[in-house]
Design an enzyme around this catalytic site. Structure first.
Site, PDB file in Angstrom:
ATOM      1  CB  VAL A  46     -51.993 -19.941  -6.605  1.00  0.00           C
ATOM      2  CG1 VAL A  46     -51.635 -18.598  -6.025  1.00  0.00           C
ATOM      3  CG2 VAL A  46     -53.041 -19.738  -7.695  1.00  0.00           C
ATOM      4  CB  ALA A  90     -50.332 -18.688 -26.411  1.00  0.00           C
ATOM      5  CG  ASP A  98     -48.720 -36.728 -18.997  1.00  0.00           C
ATOM      6  OD1 ASP A  98     -49.452 -35.800 -19.399  1.00  0.00           O
ATOM      7  OD2 ASP A  98     -47.479 -36.656 -18.980  1.00  0.00           O
ATOM      8  CB  SER A 114     -57.480 -18.734 -17.574  1.00  0.00           C
ATOM      9  OG  SER A 114     -56.902 -17.595 -16.983  1.00  0.00           O
ATOM     10  CE1 TYR A 132     -52.482 -21.436 -17.086  1.00  0.00           C
ATOM     11  CE2 TYR A 132     -53.254 -19.174 -17.298  1.00  0.00           C
ATOM     12  CZ  TYR A 132     -53.420 -20.451 -16.800  1.00  0.00           C
ATOM     13  OH  TYR A 132     -54.515 -20.751 -16.022  1.00  0.00           O
ATOM     14  CD  GLN A 175     -53.124 -30.292  -6.623  1.00  0.00           C
ATOM     15  OE1 GLN A 175     -52.912 -29.735  -5.559  1.00  0.00           O
ATOM     16  NE2 GLN A 175     -52.155 -30.654  -7.449  1.00  0.00           N
ATOM     17  N   GLY A 176     -57.496 -28.939  -6.291  1.00  0.00           N
ATOM     18  CA  GLY A 176     -57.876 -27.650  -6.866  1.00  0.00           C
ATOM     19  C   GLY A 176     -59.289 -27.626  -7.418  1.00  0.00           C
ATOM     20  CE  LYS A 222     -55.634 -22.287 -18.931  1.00  0.00           C
ATOM     21  NZ  LYS A 222     -56.371 -23.511 -18.602  1.00  0.00           N
ATOM     22  CG  ASP A 271     -54.302 -35.174 -11.237  1.00  0.00           C
ATOM     23  OD1 ASP A 271     -55.115 -34.251 -11.008  1.00  0.00           O
ATOM     24  OD2 ASP A 271     -53.059 -35.006 -11.262  1.00  0.00           O
TER      25      ASP A 271
HETATM   26  N1  LIG Z   1     -55.675 -21.347 -10.052  1.00  0.00           N
HETATM   27  C1  LIG Z   1     -56.070 -20.320 -10.771  1.00  0.00           C
HETATM   28  O1  LIG Z   1     -55.968 -19.158 -10.341  1.00  0.00           O
HETATM   29  C2  LIG Z   1     -56.699 -20.522 -12.106  1.00  0.00           C
HETATM   30  C3  LIG Z   1     -56.689 -21.734 -12.740  1.00  0.00           C
HETATM   31  N2  LIG Z   1     -57.311 -21.877 -13.960  1.00  0.00           N
HETATM   32  C4  LIG Z   1     -57.345 -23.167 -14.629  1.00  0.00           C
HETATM   33  O2  LIG Z   1     -58.061 -24.089 -13.820  1.00  0.00           O
HETATM   34  C5  LIG Z   1     -57.636 -25.414 -14.136  1.00  0.00           C
HETATM   35  C6  LIG Z   1     -57.371 -26.172 -12.854  1.00  0.00           C
HETATM   36  O3  LIG Z   1     -56.246 -25.602 -12.238  1.00  0.00           O
HETATM   37  P1  LIG Z   1     -56.060 -25.476 -10.646  1.00  0.00           P
HETATM   38  O4  LIG Z   1     -57.098 -26.211  -9.949  1.00  0.00           O
HETATM   39  O5  LIG Z   1     -55.845 -24.066 -10.365  1.00  0.00           O
HETATM   40  O6  LIG Z   1     -54.626 -26.166 -10.524  1.00  0.00           O
HETATM   41  P2  LIG Z   1     -54.078 -27.358  -9.619  1.00  0.00           P
HETATM   42  O7  LIG Z   1     -52.633 -27.409  -9.913  1.00  0.00           O
HETATM   43  O8  LIG Z   1     -54.541 -27.207  -8.227  1.00  0.00           O
HETATM   44  O9  LIG Z   1     -54.816 -28.627 -10.248  1.00  0.00           O
HETATM   45  C7  LIG Z   1     -54.559 -29.063 -11.563  1.00  0.00           C
HETATM   46  C8  LIG Z   1     -54.520 -30.578 -11.582  1.00  0.00           C
HETATM   47  O10 LIG Z   1     -54.232 -30.959 -12.931  1.00  0.00           O
HETATM   48  C9  LIG Z   1     -53.290 -32.014 -12.865  1.00  0.00           C
HETATM   49  N3  LIG Z   1     -52.512 -32.085 -14.096  1.00  0.00           N
HETATM   50  C10 LIG Z   1     -51.558 -31.226 -14.519  1.00  0.00           C
HETATM   51  N4  LIG Z   1     -51.006 -31.678 -15.649  1.00  0.00           N
HETATM   52  C11 LIG Z   1     -51.633 -32.834 -15.960  1.00  0.00           C
HETATM   53  C12 LIG Z   1     -51.474 -33.786 -16.993  1.00  0.00           C
HETATM   54  N5  LIG Z   1     -50.549 -33.643 -17.958  1.00  0.00           N
HETATM   55  N6  LIG Z   1     -52.281 -34.870 -17.004  1.00  0.00           N
HETATM   56  C13 LIG Z   1     -53.196 -35.044 -16.022  1.00  0.00           C
HETATM   57  N7  LIG Z   1     -53.365 -34.200 -15.010  1.00  0.00           N
HETATM   58  C14 LIG Z   1     -52.599 -33.102 -14.969  1.00  0.00           C
HETATM   59  C15 LIG Z   1     -52.421 -31.675 -11.681  1.00  0.00           C
HETATM   60  O11 LIG Z   1     -51.701 -32.821 -11.202  1.00  0.00           O
HETATM   61  C16 LIG Z   1     -53.428 -31.154 -10.690  1.00  0.00           C
HETATM   62  O12 LIG Z   1     -53.937 -32.166  -9.856  1.00  0.00           O
HETATM   63  C17 LIG Z   1     -56.415 -25.262 -15.054  1.00  0.00           C
HETATM   64  O13 LIG Z   1     -56.807 -25.464 -16.396  1.00  0.00           O
HETATM   65  C18 LIG Z   1     -55.998 -23.820 -14.839  1.00  0.00           C
HETATM   66  O14 LIG Z   1     -55.318 -23.291 -15.957  1.00  0.00           O
HETATM   67  C19 LIG Z   1     -57.974 -20.847 -14.560  1.00  0.00           C
HETATM   68  C20 LIG Z   1     -58.001 -19.629 -13.979  1.00  0.00           C
HETATM   69  C21 LIG Z   1     -57.388 -19.357 -12.714  1.00  0.00           C
HETATM   70  C1  LIG Z   2     -52.777 -14.540 -15.648  1.00  0.00           C
HETATM   71  C2  LIG Z   2     -53.759 -14.208 -14.752  1.00  0.00           C
HETATM   72  C3  LIG Z   2     -55.235 -14.466 -14.780  1.00  0.00           C
HETATM   73  C4  LIG Z   2     -55.698 -15.810 -14.645  1.00  0.00           C
HETATM   74  C5  LIG Z   2     -55.086 -16.633 -13.593  1.00  0.00           C
HETATM   75  C6  LIG Z   2     -54.816 -18.025 -14.047  1.00  0.00           C
HETATM   76  O1  LIG Z   2     -55.366 -18.505 -15.031  1.00  0.00           O
HETATM   77  C7  LIG Z   2     -53.894 -18.820 -13.295  1.00  0.00           C
HETATM   78  C8  LIG Z   2     -53.185 -18.351 -12.244  1.00  0.00           C
HETATM   79  C9  LIG Z   2     -52.262 -19.214 -11.592  1.00  0.00           C
HETATM   80  C10 LIG Z   2     -51.311 -18.806 -10.748  1.00  0.00           C
HETATM   81  C11 LIG Z   2     -50.996 -17.376 -10.456  1.00  0.00           C
HETATM   82  C12 LIG Z   2     -49.760 -17.035 -11.172  1.00  0.00           C
HETATM   83  C13 LIG Z   2     -49.640 -16.044 -12.018  1.00  0.00           C
HETATM   84  C14 LIG Z   2     -50.641 -14.975 -12.188  1.00  0.00           C
HETATM   85  C15 LIG Z   2     -50.085 -13.723 -11.696  1.00  0.00           C
HETATM   86  C16 LIG Z   2     -50.722 -12.600 -11.667  1.00  0.00           C
HETATM   87  C17 LIG Z   2     -52.090 -12.445 -12.127  1.00  0.00           C
HETATM   88  C18 LIG Z   2     -52.477 -11.044 -12.286  1.00  0.00           C
HETATM   89  C19 LIG Z   2     -52.072 -10.467 -13.579  1.00  0.00           C
HETATM   90  C20 LIG Z   2     -53.218  -9.850 -14.268  1.00  0.00           C
HETATM   91  O2  LIG Z   2     -54.394 -10.105 -13.949  1.00  0.00           O
HETATM   92  O3  LIG Z   2     -52.955  -9.119 -15.222  1.00  0.00           O
END
Ligand SMILES: NC(=O)C1=CN([C@@H]2O[C@H](COP(=O)(O)OP(=O)(O)OC[C@H]3O[C@@H](n4cnc5c(N)ncnc54)[C@H](O)[C@@H]3O)[C@@H](O)[C@H]2O)C=CC1
Ligand SMILES: CCCCCC(=O)/C=C/C=C\C/C=C\C/C=C\CCCC(=O)O
Length: 279
Positions: free
Chosen positions: A203, A165, A76, A150, A163, A27-28, A167, A48
């Site tokens: 989120v 740390a 995992d 991130s 989180y 996803q995502g 990144k 995943d």
């Molecule tokens: N959503 C946001 O605002 C932001 C996300 N990110 C990064 O983007 C990347 C993708 O996150 P999203 O798409 O937002 O999240 P999401 O939660 O939609 O997708 C992440 C996927 O990773 C899988 N996952 C989690 N732990 C796992 C594990 N131990 N082994 C295998 N799969 C695992 C989850 O099951 C999920 O399908 C992450 O590294 C996140 O930190 C970076 C900046 C902003």
């Molecule tokens: C920590 C914020 C910037 C990057 C976002 C990220 O990697 C993942 C966000 C996932 C979920 C949102 C939850 C927490 C973030 C909350 C507020 C962000 C704004 C804070 C800021 O930019 O200082």
């Protein structure tokens, strides 16, 4: 009169038929990257921990793109054995992996050890597995490693210190490897992606552990989100440019996609790295 001949021809990495290994693809953002790469003719093996969602994504994408171009394996990636077994399965299924995207991530401040294991540990392990397989000086084809960090990798974030740390660790590891003196021999590029917040499973405020969800909801509402499609384009930008190594690409609402740091490798691939832009 002389014509202006200062035309620069940029040769981009062709993703057609390339083998891709990606974590967190159910996803995502991970799913968005898988779809984009399939649309460009790549073959993708994704893992995943969410088995149901992973299987459903595989079925949907196989129906759209073909059963022989997209493969899912439950794993995992905080578990070294599962992660390595999945990478090895990707190599035997695809023949070779030339693009590795370490994307899986979680935010759960009440489980900081798990956060570090997934967000930093699996990116480090995944990168080392990919390097070993891809490196030209050991019989591989070269390639590119994209580590999804991130904006929280570039600034302190009081809301989520663990989180943040994890990144920061990804940036330190990736840019350090990019400066490795053996780069010219192994032919593997190292890049980091630093997006601002986008709508995804992460989120979902119910999944954020003991974070202050009211405050977060308020901040997110005010701040807005980048589109996943913009973030996916950022990944493609990092991937395609064959000069890219040690790059940190930020994707934010205010600034769009911009390099925070970048090093170039000469076209012949044998010169030293040169930092062209810093912050
Ligand atoms: N959503 C946001 O605002 C932001 C996300 N990110 C990064 O983007 C990347 C993708 O996150 P999203 O798409 O937002 O999240 P999401 O939660 O939609 O997708 C992440 C996927 O990773 C899988 N996952 C989690 N732990 C796992 C594990 N131990 N082994 C295998 N799969 C695992 C989850 O099951 C999920 O399908 C992450 O590294 C996140 O930190 C970076 C900046 C902003
Ligand atoms: C920590 C914020 C910037 C990057 C976002 C990220 O990697 C993942 C966000 C996932 C979920 C949102 C939850 C927490 C973030 C909350 C507020 C962000 C704004 C804070 C800021 O930019 O200082």
């Amino acid at each position: 009169m002389l014509e202006d001949i200062n035309t620069v021809i940029v040769i981009v990495m062709d993703t057609r038929d390339k083998g891709v290994f990606l974590t967190g693809g159910a996803q995502g953002l991970g799913r968005g990257i898988v779809v984009k790469l399939l649309s460009l003719g790549a073959k993708v093996f994704f893992v995943d921990v969410d088995v149901e969602r992973g299987k459903a994504t595989q079925v949907e994408l196989q129906t759209q793109y073909g059963a022989d171009v997209v493969f899912f394996q439950p794993a995992d990636v905080s578990d070294g054995e599962q992660h390595k077994a999945a990478f090895d399965a990707a190599v035997s299924t695809l023949g070779a992996v030339e693009i590795c995207v370490n994307n899986a991530g979680i935010m759960a401040e009440d489980k900081w050890e798990k956060v570090l294991a997934v967000n930093a540990g699996s990116h480090i392990r995944g990168s080392l597995l990919a390097l070993e397989h891809m490196r030209r000086d050991r019989g591989g084809r070269g390639g590119v490693i994209i580590n999804v960090a991130s904006l929280a990798a570039l600034y302190p974030k009081s809301i989520c210190p663990s989180y943040t740390a994890s990144k920061h660790a990804v940036i330190g590891f990736t840019t350090s490897w990019a400066m490795n003196p053996d780069h010219k021999d192994h032919g593997v590029r190292w890049c980091c992606l630093c997006p601002a917040t986008f709508q995804s499973g992460m989120v979902d405020l119910k999944r954020l552990g003991d974070l202050d969800t009211d405050t977060i909801a308020e901040i997110l509402q005010k701040q807005g989100f980048v589109e996943i499609s913009q973030v996916v384009e950022g990944v493609m930008k990092l991937m395609r440019d064959p000069d890219n190594n040690g790059a940190i690409l930020e994707v934010s609402l205010e600034k769009g996609a911009r390099y925070r740091r970048r090093q170039v490798v000469d076209r012949d691939g044998v010169s030293d790295l040169v930092v062209v832009d810093t912050y």
